[in-house]
Design an enzyme around this catalytic site. Sequence first.
Site, mmCIF file in Angstrom:
data_model
loop_
_atom_site.group_PDB
_atom_site.id
_atom_site.type_symbol
_atom_site.label_atom_id
_atom_site.label_comp_id
_atom_site.label_asym_id
_atom_site.label_seq_id
_atom_site.Cartn_x
_atom_site.Cartn_y
_atom_site.Cartn_z
ATOM 1 N N GLY A 1 0.867 -1.184 0.000
ATOM 2 C CA GLY A 1 0.000 0.000 0.000
ATOM 3 C C GLY A 1 0.893 1.219 0.000
ATOM 4 N N GLY B 1 1.599 4.840 3.336
ATOM 5 C CA GLY B 1 2.503 3.702 3.212
ATOM 6 C C GLY B 1 3.844 4.114 2.628
ATOM 7 N N ARG C 1 -0.970 -2.701 -4.976
ATOM 8 C CA ARG C 1 -1.856 -3.439 -5.886
ATOM 9 C C ARG C 1 -1.608 -3.031 -7.338
ATOM 10 N NH1 ARG C 1 -8.219 -2.454 -5.299
ATOM 11 N NH2 ARG C 1 -7.470 -0.342 -5.670
ATOM 12 N N LYS D 1 -6.435 1.242 2.045
ATOM 13 C CA LYS D 1 -7.718 1.846 2.380
ATOM 14 C C LYS D 1 -8.405 1.026 3.480
ATOM 15 C CE LYS D 1 -10.843 4.431 -0.457
ATOM 16 N NZ LYS D 1 -9.860 5.506 -0.306
ATOM 17 N N ALA D 2 -8.877 1.696 4.518
ATOM 18 C CA ALA D 2 -9.511 0.985 5.636
ATOM 19 C C ALA D 2 -10.800 0.310 5.148
ATOM 20 C CB ALA D 2 -9.808 1.968 6.758
ATOM 21 N N SER E 1 -0.450 7.675 14.388
ATOM 22 C CA SER E 1 -0.984 9.038 14.369
ATOM 23 C C SER E 1 0.071 10.014 13.892
ATOM 24 C CB SER E 1 -1.435 9.443 15.772
ATOM 25 O OG SER E 1 -1.810 10.800 15.755
ATOM 26 N N GLY E 2 -0.385 11.056 13.248
ATOM 27 C CA GLY E 2 0.548 12.106 12.834
ATOM 28 C C GLY E 2 0.459 12.431 11.362
ATOM 29 N N LYS F 1 -5.861 4.321 19.584
ATOM 30 C CA LYS F 1 -5.782 5.312 18.488
ATOM 31 C C LYS F 1 -7.143 5.992 18.310
ATOM 32 C CE LYS F 1 -4.547 7.662 14.865
ATOM 33 N NZ LYS F 1 -5.353 7.564 13.716
ATOM 34 N N HIS G 1 -7.597 8.423 21.076
ATOM 35 C CA HIS G 1 -6.719 9.556 20.751
ATOM 36 C C HIS G 1 -7.454 10.513 19.806
ATOM 37 C CE1 HIS G 1 -4.210 11.487 17.705
ATOM 38 N NE2 HIS G 1 -3.290 11.652 18.635
ATOM 39 N N ASN G 2 -8.054 9.966 18.780
ATOM 40 C CA ASN G 2 -8.768 10.821 17.824
ATOM 41 C C ASN G 2 -9.978 11.490 18.467
ATOM 42 O OD1 ASN G 2 -6.933 9.655 16.072
ATOM 43 N ND2 ASN G 2 -8.385 9.509 14.401
ATOM 44 N N GLU H 1 -8.763 14.276 20.376
ATOM 45 C CA GLU H 1 -8.391 15.314 19.393
ATOM 46 C C GLU H 1 -9.631 16.140 19.002
ATOM 47 O OE1 GLU H 1 -6.067 13.689 16.057
ATOM 48 O OE2 GLU H 1 -7.429 14.774 14.723
ATOM 49 N N TYR H 2 -10.755 15.480 18.800
ATOM 50 C CA TYR H 2 -12.001 16.197 18.493
ATOM 51 C C TYR H 2 -12.323 17.179 19.626
ATOM 52 C CZ TYR H 2 -13.977 13.349 14.582
ATOM 53 O OH TYR H 2 -14.260 12.741 13.386
ATOM 54 N N ARG I 1 -19.716 19.301 15.525
ATOM 55 C CA ARG I 1 -19.418 19.180 14.091
ATOM 56 C C ARG I 1 -20.700 18.840 13.330
ATOM 57 N NH1 ARG I 1 -13.564 16.354 12.861
ATOM 58 N NH2 ARG I 1 -12.416 17.308 14.570
HETATM 59 P P1 NDP Z 1 -5.834 5.411 0.953
HETATM 60 O O1 NDP Z 1 -6.677 5.247 2.153
HETATM 61 O O2 NDP Z 1 -6.180 6.446 -0.030
HETATM 62 O O3 NDP Z 1 -5.738 3.999 0.217
HETATM 63 C C1 NDP Z 1 -5.059 3.853 -1.011
HETATM 64 C C2 NDP Z 1 -4.188 2.629 -0.982
HETATM 65 O O4 NDP Z 1 -4.978 1.459 -0.692
HETATM 66 C C3 NDP Z 1 -3.551 2.397 -2.332
HETATM 67 O O5 NDP Z 1 -2.273 1.851 -2.115
HETATM 68 C C4 NDP Z 1 -4.501 1.390 -2.953
HETATM 69 O O6 NDP Z 1 -3.915 0.634 -3.971
HETATM 70 C C5 NDP Z 1 -4.796 0.532 -1.759
HETATM 71 N N1 NDP Z 1 -6.008 -0.277 -1.890
HETATM 72 C C6 NDP Z 1 -7.290 0.143 -1.817
HETATM 73 N N2 NDP Z 1 -8.142 -0.896 -1.960
HETATM 74 C C7 NDP Z 1 -7.367 -1.995 -2.136
HETATM 75 C C8 NDP Z 1 -7.647 -3.365 -2.338
HETATM 76 N N3 NDP Z 1 -8.905 -3.813 -2.386
HETATM 77 N N4 NDP Z 1 -6.617 -4.216 -2.479
HETATM 78 C C9 NDP Z 1 -5.341 -3.776 -2.438
HETATM 79 N N5 NDP Z 1 -5.008 -2.482 -2.229
HETATM 80 C C10 NDP Z 1 -6.006 -1.609 -2.093
HETATM 81 O O7 NDP Z 1 -4.295 5.605 1.393
HETATM 82 P P2 NDP Z 1 -3.638 6.514 2.525
HETATM 83 O O8 NDP Z 1 -2.174 6.357 2.367
HETATM 84 O O9 NDP Z 1 -4.231 7.869 2.536
HETATM 85 O O10 NDP Z 1 -4.094 5.808 3.865
HETATM 86 C C11 NDP Z 1 -3.749 4.468 4.177
HETATM 87 C C12 NDP Z 1 -4.373 4.080 5.494
HETATM 88 O O11 NDP Z 1 -3.894 4.948 6.483
HETATM 89 C C13 NDP Z 1 -5.896 4.184 5.549
HETATM 90 O O12 NDP Z 1 -6.395 3.151 6.349
HETATM 91 C C14 NDP Z 1 -6.148 5.505 6.206
HETATM 92 O O13 NDP Z 1 -7.362 5.534 6.918
HETATM 93 C C15 NDP Z 1 -4.982 5.595 7.128
HETATM 94 N N6 NDP Z 1 -4.586 6.985 7.344
HETATM 95 C C16 NDP Z 1 -4.036 7.308 8.481
HETATM 96 C C17 NDP Z 1 -3.656 8.575 8.735
HETATM 97 C C18 NDP Z 1 -3.002 8.833 9.983
HETATM 98 O O14 NDP Z 1 -2.732 9.959 10.329
HETATM 99 N N7 NDP Z 1 -2.728 7.784 10.701
HETATM 100 C C19 NDP Z 1 -3.824 9.683 7.819
HETATM 101 C C20 NDP Z 1 -4.345 9.245 6.623
HETATM 102 C C21 NDP Z 1 -4.716 7.944 6.422
HETATM 103 P P3 NDP Z 1 -3.994 1.144 -5.505
HETATM 104 O O15 NDP Z 1 -2.856 2.072 -5.693
HETATM 105 O O16 NDP Z 1 -3.856 -0.120 -6.288
HETATM 106 O O17 NDP Z 1 -5.329 1.792 -5.691
#
Ligand code: NDP
Length: 476
Positions: free
Chosen positions: A9, A14, A33, A75-76, A128-129, A182, A185-186, A189-190, A287
């Site tokens: 990812g 990532g 992917r 993606k979550a 976080s961050g 986590k 924590h969020n 944060e709110y 909110r």
């Molecule tokens: P996104 O949440 O936008 O996810 C995109 C990534 O997920 C891409 O690498 C995509 O691959 C992959 N993906 C999506 N669906 C699939 C699938 N079915 N199979 C395989 N790969 C898949 O990326 P972010 O980097 O923004 O966030 C990643 C995670 O971190 C999320 O869970 C998000 O909630 C969390 N997050 C945490 C933050 C923090 O402060 N801790 C801040 C932002 C996000 P492809 O390139 O092939 O589409």
Amino acid sequence: QLADVGVTGLAVMGLNLARNLARHGHKVAVHNRTYTRTEKFLADHGEEGTFVASESLEDFVASLERPRVAIVMVKAGMGTDAVIDALAELMEPGDIIVDTGNAHFPDTIRREHALRERGIHFVGCGVSGGEEGALNGPSIMPGGTVESYERLGPMLESISAHVDGVPCCTHVGPDGAGHFVKMVHNGIEYADMQLIAEAYDLLRKGLGATPAEIGEIFAEWNTGDLESYLIEITADVLAHTDPETGQAFVDIVQDQAEQKGTGRWTVQNGLDLGVPITGIAEATFARSLSGSLPQREAGRRALPAKTAAWEVTDREGFIDDVRRALYASKVVAYSQGFDQIAAASVEYDWNIDRGAMARIWRGGCIIRARFLDRITEAYEREPDLALLLADPYFTDAVSDGLEAWRRVVAGAAQNGVPTPAFSSSLAYYDGVRSERLPAALIQAQRDFFGAHTYRRTDREGSFHTLWSGDRSEIAG
Ligand code: NDP
């Protein structure tokens, strides 16, 4: 040559985590992917460290040293499940899958249990961050087994933020504990953001101050007990002028706060566990109110707000009152969040060290603040502290500001300035310290209409009064 750790990812989070790992001397397997993203990663950052790129998930797993560590940053939700399932097919007992996405903790518990059956360690890990943190040192909250932490700990601690040489990463507890913490924590944060927003609104309406002037007040506050990342960026935002219009930036932003769901999860869990996290709940609802456009439109038309200026006369006194009220309300919101962690720790059998949580939030994350040291110290003094507010440091801090807090909330109410988080925190404070609560009347009402019984103050047992009969009392 095999990689120490892999990241699948390579979107913004990532990608930055992989770079952070490489900067700390780890050999990092990378996968995404869609391979073009991996190619772009190599083109942009391939020189920053040792990366082993794979086009297929099979090759990615094969490129990892045993026991394998694969970090999933996708993606979550369904995306995470799809990747975990595919990885689990390729991995072996003893291997570790780490989910660093924003998973909801019940999903983490479910995934951990399923993978445990196959001998694979699943570690739900809060990070976080934001993207900046992922690259330069986030606060890291890993759950999962103690055994998996032995392998992961040194690596995660090396890439986490550090404060006074101490890593902002520790093993939180089993299965979903990391993602739970986590989430709280969020939630905190709110609450913190809402309190800051209310303080800004009070200063604006009470003093008629400009955003830039209020920015200066926040910058000043950031040199004292309130010192924190959120206060610092608030000062910055308020000082910013929109280059296009020349207006204060905060005035050209629409006043509808969005949310991605972690606040809502925190409140839902607070309700499930029966923990009054009123600060977080009010912040989440505030909110929601800001985004309730038809209701706001109808409200503005039918219930026009008071327009007379507040006209505070003692400017310095008012600023100091708001500062004290903010600090006291903040202590309440954090106290409630830590109560929630304590309740969950018992409910889900996690044995979470609350002092350690405050310690790992001191750097890397959004709620990083000087004040967290005080929380760690409080739990070091008394690890089972029932109420953070009852720790001597916080007792003093809040009672010193109590009169100011009351003046601010009363003034806001009289002048029609909404302060849901300030007010509810004060109500919680007065509630939790009350000798007797009107809950006695509620129990009596419940017994009256539903024969729900009550306990007496003067003897053991439960009782019911025959309300529609002769009103004699029977043992319940
Ligand atoms: P996104 O949440 O936008 O996810 C995109 C990534 O997920 C891409 O690498 C995509 O691959 C992959 N993906 C999506 N669906 C699939 C699938 N079915 N199979 C395989 N790969 C898949 O990326 P972010 O980097 O923004 O966030 C990643 C995670 O971190 C999320 O869970 C998000 O909630 C969390 N997050 C945490 C933050 C923090 O402060 N801790 C801040 C932002 C996000 P492809 O390139 O092939 O589409």
